[in-house]
Design a protein around this motif. Sequence first.
Motif: not given
Length: 185
Positions: A76-82
């Motif tokens: 989720n952190a990676l998807l949020g950053a993207l």
Amino acid sequence: MNEPEWTDFRFFLEVARTGKVSSAGERPGVEHSTVSRRINRLEQSLGSVLFDRRRNGFYLTDAGKALVPHAERMENALLGALEEHMSQSTVVYGTVRVGTPEAFGIHVLAPSIVELNAQQPDLHVELMAQPQFPSLVTREVQNATYPSGLGFHPRRCHKVSPITARIGPTTTVYGTNSTKQHAKR
């Protein structure tokens, strides 16, 4: 202990969601042997067995079950950053499946999807009426709507719309002992 790589966690989540190494490799476009090597490497780096490997699939061990929420937060952190990075672009495209109870989909989501489609014509939303609550873990849908208070803990939770419904007897009587009930808004 070697430091695990994000891609190993990504494959871990795919196997946890699908239960099969071969299925887990389909979406990222890799062979099952690559997925298996990544799972073995992650288990070795963590010093823990994450899956019980059986003939009919992979099943999470207690250690694997404990790791899932942490790996999902990483995802989720990676998807949020993207998402934040990509929000600078106004063009959205692709297909998204949304599972929802039928009445909520018809009365709340469908009108919003019409507006969204006018703004983003390259985005295709598949609205799927579900008699039961769809599973996000097994990726039946990418997004799901649930009534509040059922104890679900989705990855991200947003209040979409307040809905109230009441069920009560009416004055219409059928036969001698039955009453017709209907929902009022």
